[in-house]
Design an enzyme around this catalytic site. Structure first.
Site, short mmCIF file in Angstrom:
data_model
loop_
_atom_site.label_atom_id
_atom_site.label_comp_id
_atom_site.label_asym_id
_atom_site.label_seq_id
_atom_site.Cartn_x
_atom_site.Cartn_y
_atom_site.Cartn_z
N CYS A 115 -2.99 7.75 7.67
CA CYS A 115 -3.62 6.22 7.94
C CYS A 115 -2.75 5.30 8.53
O CYS A 115 -1.76 5.18 8.64
CB CYS A 115 -3.74 5.13 5.84
SG CYS A 115 -5.49 6.50 5.23
N THR A 173 0.85 -0.95 -0.34
CA THR A 173 0.04 0.50 -0.06
C THR A 173 0.83 0.70 -0.02
O THR A 173 1.60 1.14 0.39
CB THR A 173 -0.82 -0.09 1.14
OG1 THR A 173 -2.01 1.26 0.90
CG2 THR A 173 -0.37 -0.11 2.66
N HIS A 211 -5.92 -0.75 4.70
CA HIS A 211 -5.46 0.66 4.94
C HIS A 211 -6.32 1.36 5.49
O HIS A 211 -7.66 1.39 4.60
CB HIS A 211 -4.96 0.94 3.61
CG HIS A 211 -4.43 2.03 3.42
ND1 HIS A 211 -3.60 2.49 2.29
CD2 HIS A 211 -4.99 3.41 3.65
CE1 HIS A 211 -3.53 3.60 3.02
NE2 HIS A 211 -4.18 3.90 3.32
#
Length: 162
Positions: free
Chosen positions: A30, A24, A47
């Site tokens: 995040c 990711t 995520h």
């Protein structure tokens, strides 16, 4: 055997079996939650963007939140043969990407995400074996299903392996 690279988008989750690699990009506030079963070599990555679906009106995407995203990630891994009691986790992200003059905790989304993720993993009794959270820089991560290795790439901070 060549490993397949599987991209996990923002507010998304994926699971793979060995030799798959999950990645990711651009984790700021995040958090990338990586969970692994070392026996079946099933790896999962979520995520997440926010700590809780309970405080947000527009919560139609359950992958966006720590509370619902982790539940679904574990469920997906179990469907692929992973066992909860063997699972371990590694987490990265949760940066404070912007500085605010206010002392208001609502703006500390990265820190709140990290706290929520740790509490939920603790409830599931899934130990966190490695963590690269906080700071003020974004991260890109790769999670390897062959051995559970987490690679964290940070601009200006190099590459770390956990």
């Amino acid at each position: 055997m060549k490993s397949e690279l599987v991209k996990v988008g923002m507010a998304d989750l994926k699971t793979v079996q060995s030799p798959g690699v999950l990645t990711t990009l651009g984790l700021g506030s995040c958090i990338g939650i990586c969970i692994y079963d070392p026996v079946t070599k099933v790896a999962g990555m979520a995520h997440i963007m926010l700590p809780s679906s309970k405080t947000i009106k527009n919560n139609t995407n359950p992958f966006k939140f720590a509370d619902t995203g982790i539940d679904l990630l574990i469920e997906d891994m179990v469907k692929k043969g992973a066992k909860k009691y063997r699972m371990i986790s590694k987490i990265a992200g949760g940066a404070q990407m912007f500085s605010f003059s206010t002392k208001n905790d609502i703006m500390k989304i990265g820190e709140r995400n990290a706290i929520a993720v740790k509490e939920i993993l603790k409830e599931y009794k899934i130990p966190i074996k490695a963590e690269d959270t906080g700071g003020g820089h974004g991260r890109t991560i790769e999670f390897h299903s062959t051995d559970g290795k987490l690679v964290v790439k940070t601009i200006g901070h190099g590459v770390k392996e956990f």
